[in-house]
Design a protein around this motif. Structure first.
Motif, PDB file in Angstrom:
ATOM      1  N   SER A 160      33.922 -21.028  89.215  1.00 39.18           N
ATOM      2  CA  SER A 160      33.307 -21.424  90.478  1.00 39.18           C
ATOM      3  C   SER A 160      33.954 -22.708  90.999  1.00 39.18           C
ATOM      4  CB  SER A 160      31.807 -21.647  90.291  1.00 39.18           C
ATOM      5  OG  SER A 160      31.249 -22.175  91.490  1.00 39.18           O
ATOM      6  N   LEU A 161      34.179 -22.762  92.311  1.00 42.66           N
ATOM      7  CA  LEU A 161      34.730 -23.969  92.924  1.00 42.66           C
ATOM      8  C   LEU A 161      33.643 -25.009  93.206  1.00 42.66           C
ATOM      9  CD1 LEU A 161      37.192 -22.315  95.472  1.00 42.66           C
ATOM     10  CD2 LEU A 161      37.738 -23.299  93.247  1.00 42.66           C
ATOM     11  N   ILE A 162      32.399 -24.618  92.998  1.00 41.28           N
ATOM     12  CA  ILE A 162      31.286 -25.528  93.270  1.00 41.28           C
ATOM     13  C   ILE A 162      30.940 -26.301  92.005  1.00 41.28           C
ATOM     14  CG2 ILE A 162      28.890 -25.686  94.030  1.00 41.28           C
ATOM     15  CD1 ILE A 162      29.325 -23.091  95.556  1.00 41.28           C
ATOM     16  N   SER A 163      31.079 -27.611  92.070  1.00 42.36           N
ATOM     17  CA  SER A 163      30.807 -28.453  90.916  1.00 42.36           C
ATOM     18  C   SER A 163      29.325 -28.794  90.832  1.00 42.36           C
ATOM     19  CB  SER A 163      31.633 -29.744  91.016  1.00 42.36           C
ATOM     20  OG  SER A 163      31.235 -30.651  90.015  1.00 42.36           O
TER      21      SER A 163
END
Length: 422
Positions: A242-245
């Motif tokens: 996922s690119l969402i941290s």
């Protein structure tokens, strides 16, 4: 050749005699020859006079920061990974100067895109400063004695970097065939279109002929690479993360009682914190358990003129950004009024909070005049206006906005009590 239109019917937004208009027209003609669907074309423009052509194209358009258009285009084409799409970059010699590393990298890796360099040998939008493409002897308003060094030969540089197709053309007449060849070449292609800026180049070099200038500069007008290169292959990642941290997660702390989406437009002047204030408003909505989007608008030349932002807050998922008819319009300056006047005219209801020094626009909305600028000064007027609107419209508890504001370093410079004058 198809009759598909890639340009609107409106007049192209360039000075009389500017070669940029011919680039746009030849681009349309080349795409018509290739029978391309406009929605299969992504035009990425750079900062510079050529960049104001965005509104004239009926394709997808993306406007990048100065020198970054090629980097943006490389990301777009890698993401698309589709030879049926045409990713075209318009940049000037100034943008090419600033973004040279992006051009070399794009050519080296073979990203499937075409760069059209509008080379008029100076920075036209900012008054005619020389670029690294300015040839020896060429004069500009800020270099009246003429350049004493040769300009870059972008075609030779791109060939050395590995570009698939490279050509230099004189930007006069019909050169759509050259553009069509570049658009169909696999991998990275570049066409350098030679021009003279009618506002600065012609006046600084009276009597100079474009073809003679190019010849004297030692720049050959020819095809440098013939389109037999390879395209960049996007690496396949079978286990993408996922690119969402997690560290950017915003956890709800408050609750809201609104039962429908509300669209809020904040319109003021560049440099007065409009975008930051809108971001605080949007983030506070999320802290209050709502969904939120934010869309910013400002001129191509950043830092001057209007700055506007459209925020939507909703208890349900939002699948769009912006709204042509806001429920709440906040205007804090003359620049903001000029930009928001059309939106105000479309409002048949809702409310407009406007600085008390401004004339009320024609609208069907209720007008509320507030001394935003007098109470906190111009620099903080947008932030104060957001606090004011949230307090009276009750989208969510004002405490959510206070929390977001106090967690930001801006709070170290602005006394929050000044923003709570209701």
């Amino acid at each position: 050749m198809s009759n598909t239109r890639f340009l609107t019917d409106a007049q192209l937004p360039f000075c009389k005699g500017c070669g940029h208009a011919l680039v746009a027209q030849n681009t349309e003609k080349a795409l018509q020859k290739l029978n391309v669907n406009p929605l299969d074309v992504v035009l990425v423009t750079d900062i510079g006079c050529h960049g104001i052509v965005d509104k004239s194209f009926l394709t997808h358009t993306v406007h990048g920061l100065h020198g970054r258009s090629s980097a943006l285009a490389a990301g777009i084409t890698a993401g698309l990974n589709n030879p049926g799409k045409k990713v075209i970059v318009f940049t000037g010699d100034g943008g090419a100067t600033i973004g040279m590393q992006h051009l070399i990298g794009g050519a080296h890796l073979g990203f499937d895109m075409t760069v059209v360099v509008h080379n008029n040998m100076l920075y036209g939008m900012t008054g005619g400063q020389p670029s690294e493409f300015t040839p020896c002897g060429f004069k500009t308003p800020t270099l009246p004695e003429g350049s004493t060094k040769p300009g870059y030969d972008i075609c030779e540089l791109m060939v050395a970097a590995g570009a698939s197709y490279v050509e230099r053309v004189i930007g006069i007449g019909d050169y759509s065939d050259s553009l069509a060849k570049a658009f169909t070449a696999p991998g990275f292609s570049l066409v350098e279109v030679m021009e003279i800026c009618p506002s600065y180049g012609v006046k600084s070099n009276p009597g100079m002929k474009l073809s003679k200038l190019v010849e004297d500069a030692g720049w050959n007008v020819k095809v440098y690479a013939d389109g037999k290169g390879n395209s960049f292959k996007t690496p396949i990642n079978s286990e993408p993360k996922s690119l969402i941290s997690d560290k950017f997660e915003v956890k709800p702390k408050y609750s809201s009682s609104i039962e429908r989406p509300f669209s809020i437009m904040l319109s003021g002047s560049a440099g007065e914190g409009v975008q930051s204030a809108a971001e605080f408003m949007a983030k506070a909505a999320i802290v209050a358990g709502l969904n939120s989007t934010k869309k910013g608008s400002y001129p191509v030349t950043v830092g001057v003129g209007f700055s506007a932002s459209e925020v939507i807050v909703s208890p349900k998922q939002i699948l769009y950004t912006g709204s042509p008819v806001p429920d709440v319009l906040i205007i804090t300056s003359t620049d903001g009024l000029g930009y928001a006047r059309a939106a105000a005219g479309r409002m048949k209801g809702g409310v407009i909070y406007i600085d008390e020094t401004l004339d009320a626009p024609e609208t069907g909305a209720r007008i509320v005049k507030v001394p935003f600028r007098e109470r906190v000064g111009a620099k903080n007027s947008a932030m104060y206006a957001v606090f004011y609107a949230v307090h009276y419209e009750k989208f969510y508890p004002i405490e959510a906005l206070k929390d977001v504001f106090l967690s930001n370093k801006i709070a170290e410079k602005v006394n929050i009590e000044s923003l709570l004058q209701f």
